[in-house]
Motif scaffolding. Structure first.
Motif, PDB file in Angstrom:
ATOM      1  N   UNK A 143      14.199 -18.304   2.588  1.00 39.66           N
ATOM      2  CA  UNK A 143      13.386 -17.223   2.036  1.00 39.66           C
ATOM      3  C   UNK A 143      13.808 -15.888   2.651  1.00 39.66           C
ATOM      4  N   UNK A 144      13.923 -14.878   1.784  1.00 36.77           N
ATOM      5  CA  UNK A 144      14.191 -13.510   2.236  1.00 36.77           C
ATOM      6  C   UNK A 144      13.212 -12.599   1.516  1.00 36.77           C
ATOM      7  N   UNK A 145      12.969 -11.412   2.082  1.00 39.06           N
ATOM      8  CA  UNK A 145      11.997 -10.498   1.469  1.00 39.06           C
ATOM      9  C   UNK A 145      12.414  -9.061   1.693  1.00 39.06           C
ATOM     10  N   UNK A 146      11.938  -8.205   0.779  1.00 38.11           N
ATOM     11  CA  UNK A 146      12.100  -6.752   0.887  1.00 38.11           C
ATOM     12  C   UNK A 146      10.708  -6.156   0.965  1.00 38.11           C
ATOM     13  N   UNK A 147      10.421  -5.459   2.073  1.00 39.67           N
ATOM     14  CA  UNK A 147       9.092  -4.886   2.291  1.00 39.67           C
ATOM     15  C   UNK A 147       9.241  -3.471   2.837  1.00 39.67           C
ATOM     16  N   UNK A 148       9.311  -2.500   1.940  1.00 42.79           N
ATOM     17  CA  UNK A 148       9.369  -1.097   2.341  1.00 42.79           C
ATOM     18  C   UNK A 148       8.255  -0.333   1.637  1.00 42.79           C
ATOM     19  N   UNK A 149       8.101   0.943   1.987  1.00 46.02           N
ATOM     20  CA  UNK A 149       7.061   1.796   1.394  1.00 46.02           C
ATOM     21  C   UNK A 149       5.672   1.197   1.611  1.00 46.02           C
ATOM     22  N   UNK A 150       5.425   0.843   2.854  1.00 48.92           N
ATOM     23  CA  UNK A 150       4.137   0.266   3.251  1.00 48.92           C
ATOM     24  C   UNK A 150       3.372   1.308   4.053  1.00 48.92           C
ATOM     25  N   UNK A 151       2.268   1.787   3.527  1.00 52.64           N
ATOM     26  CA  UNK A 151       1.452   2.693   4.324  1.00 52.64           C
ATOM     27  C   UNK A 151       0.804   1.969   5.483  1.00 52.64           C
ATOM     28  N   UNK A 152       0.326   0.771   5.214  1.00 50.45           N
ATOM     29  CA  UNK A 152      -0.306  -0.068   6.229  1.00 50.45           C
ATOM     30  C   UNK A 152       0.092  -1.515   5.956  1.00 50.45           C
ATOM     31  N   UNK A 170      -1.304   5.117   2.416  1.00 50.60           N
ATOM     32  CA  UNK A 170      -0.445   4.875   1.254  1.00 50.60           C
ATOM     33  C   UNK A 170       0.890   5.597   1.406  1.00 50.60           C
ATOM     34  N   UNK A 171       1.322   5.713   2.651  1.00 44.22           N
ATOM     35  CA  UNK A 171       2.579   6.387   2.938  1.00 44.22           C
ATOM     36  C   UNK A 171       3.664   5.429   3.359  1.00 44.22           C
ATOM     37  N   UNK A 172       4.105   5.569   4.622  1.00 44.40           N
ATOM     38  CA  UNK A 172       5.229   4.781   5.116  1.00 44.40           C
ATOM     39  C   UNK A 172       4.947   4.257   6.521  1.00 44.40           C
ATOM     40  N   UNK A 173       5.564   3.141   6.862  1.00 38.14           N
ATOM     41  CA  UNK A 173       5.414   2.568   8.198  1.00 38.14           C
ATOM     42  C   UNK A 173       6.257   3.336   9.204  1.00 38.14           C
ATOM     43  N   UNK A 174       5.646   3.680  10.333  1.00 39.26           N
ATOM     44  CA  UNK A 174       6.383   4.271  11.437  1.00 39.26           C
ATOM     45  C   UNK A 174       7.201   3.196  12.143  1.00 39.26           C
ATOM     46  N   UNK A 175       8.087   3.631  13.030  1.00 43.05           N
ATOM     47  CA  UNK A 175       8.852   2.679  13.837  1.00 43.05           C
ATOM     48  C   UNK A 175       7.926   1.754  14.620  1.00 43.05           C
ATOM     49  N   UNK A 176       6.873   2.338  15.203  1.00 43.94           N
ATOM     50  CA  UNK A 176       5.955   1.542  16.013  1.00 43.94           C
ATOM     51  C   UNK A 176       5.251   0.483  15.172  1.00 43.94           C
ATOM     52  N   UNK A 177       4.745   0.886  14.007  1.00 40.85           N
ATOM     53  CA  UNK A 177       4.049  -0.080  13.156  1.00 40.85           C
ATOM     54  C   UNK A 177       4.998  -1.128  12.612  1.00 40.85           C
ATOM     55  N   UNK A 232       0.843  -1.192   0.000  1.00 45.07           N
ATOM     56  CA  UNK A 232       0.000   0.000   0.000  1.00 45.07           C
ATOM     57  C   UNK A 232       0.880   1.243   0.000  1.00 45.07           C
ATOM     58  N   UNK A 233       0.959   1.898  -1.157  1.00 44.11           N
ATOM     59  CA  UNK A 233       1.801   3.085  -1.296  1.00 44.11           C
ATOM     60  C   UNK A 233       1.231   3.946  -2.413  1.00 44.11           C
ATOM     61  N   UNK A 234       1.568   5.228  -2.401  1.00 45.75           N
ATOM     62  CA  UNK A 234       0.988   6.146  -3.387  1.00 45.75           C
ATOM     63  C   UNK A 234       1.786   6.117  -4.694  1.00 45.75           C
ATOM     64  N   UNK A 235       1.784   4.966  -5.309  1.00 46.16           N
ATOM     65  CA  UNK A 235       2.442   4.757  -6.594  1.00 46.16           C
ATOM     66  C   UNK A 235       1.477   3.971  -7.486  1.00 46.16           C
ATOM     67  N   UNK A 236       1.855   3.781  -8.756  1.00 46.28           N
ATOM     68  CA  UNK A 236       0.925   3.182  -9.717  1.00 46.28           C
ATOM     69  C   UNK A 236       0.491   1.766  -9.338  1.00 46.28           C
ATOM     70  N   UNK A 237       1.445   0.901  -9.108  1.00 46.24           N
ATOM     71  CA  UNK A 237       1.147  -0.519  -8.849  1.00 46.24           C
ATOM     72  C   UNK A 237       2.318  -1.135  -8.076  1.00 46.24           C
TER      73      UNK A 237
END
Length: 265
Positions: A139-148, A191-198, A122-127
């Motif tokens: 397994x490894x993953x990259x998960x950034x730019x997550x609003x929620x 559609x923004x970014x995850x805070x430290x708490x989240x 969930x981010x303010x980008x096209x897709x």
């Protein structure tokens, strides 16, 4: 498998993922020179890359893509919406023909021995998408730019050996900082970014005994700092409804301006 942040932050993002016979980049939001320097430290040459995966079209994720792809001709993989955003960004210059390859969230595909699983974020980008890489039971993953995050994100980040997870901002620093009101609302929005708490709460939801490394990434230069992100995420783990304490979890913070420690799983 190996995962290493070459750079991570609001000013530019690039992550290396390596399998036994594969070498990948997730995002190229820094200069070609910095990407090459990071790869050299990892003993990987640009021409040895098997693919570049782009999470979304914002400049801090694609800034170096044009120059780097023109030099090395590495296939680029992104969703149709992200490809459209890449093509519409004039700062990249002309992209080489045939390098842009469409992929879709929830449609996994294999490259040599590695399975790549794109998933929606969930981010303010096209897709936009995150990426999960699997090989021989790891397994490894990259998960950034997550609003929620939600159960869908939790499922895609379950049973990982290592994860690069967003911890973008401290809520208080953002609220009292110099950003204009609309930008504060964007960063804190769905559609923004995850805070430290989240970030810490999401980590609580995906923790398991075999998670060997958590890398906190995409820290805001203006609204966060390494020690605060680290301590806040650790505290959320300690206070969360899980059997773990913050000090039980191997957590590092990805560096904004240089290579972070490589993690092998």
């Amino acid at each position: 498998m190996r995962i290493c942040s070459i750079a991570s932050g609001s000013s530019g993002n690039c992550t290396y993922i390596g399998g036994e016979h594969t070498n990948f980049l997730v995002d190229t939001g820094i200069s070609k020179k910095r990407i090459e320097e990071g790869l050299k430290e990892l003993d990987v040459k640009g021409e040895e890359l098997d693919g570049i995966f782009i999470t979304h079209e914002h400049v801090d994720h694609i800034q170096g893509l044009g120059v780097f792809s023109r030099k090395y001709g590495i296939p680029i993989y992104a969703t149709p919406g992200t490809i459209r955003g890449i093509q519409n960004y004039s700062g990249l210059g002309k992209m080489p023909e045939g390098l842009l390859n469409e992929i879709r969230a929830d449609e996994p595909f294999a490259m040599k021995d590695t399975m790549i699983r794109p998933f929606r974020i969930s981010h303010d980008a096209n897709e936009p998408t995150g990426f999960r890489f699997e090989e021989k039971g790891k397994a490894v993953a990259v998960a950034t730019d997550l609003g929620i995050y939600d159960e869908y994100i939790i499922r895609n980040l379950s049973n990982l050996d290592a994860v690069l997870l967003e911890a973008n901002h401290d809520i208080h620093m953002l609220e009292v900082g110099g950003y204009p009101y609309y930008l504060k609302q964007r960063v804190m929005g769905n559609k923004g970014h995850l805070s430290n708490e989240l970030s810490g709460r999401l980590l609580c939801a995906i923790l398991h005994d075999n998670l060997k490394q958590v890398i906190l990434g995409h820290l805001s230069k203006e609204n966060n700092y390494e020690e605060l992100a680290y301590e806040t995420v650790k505290l959320e783990v300690t206070l969360g409804e899980n059997p773990y304490k913050g000090e039980d979890i191997p957590i590092m913070v990805a560096r904004r301006d240089r290579l972070s420690q490589a993690v092998s799983v």
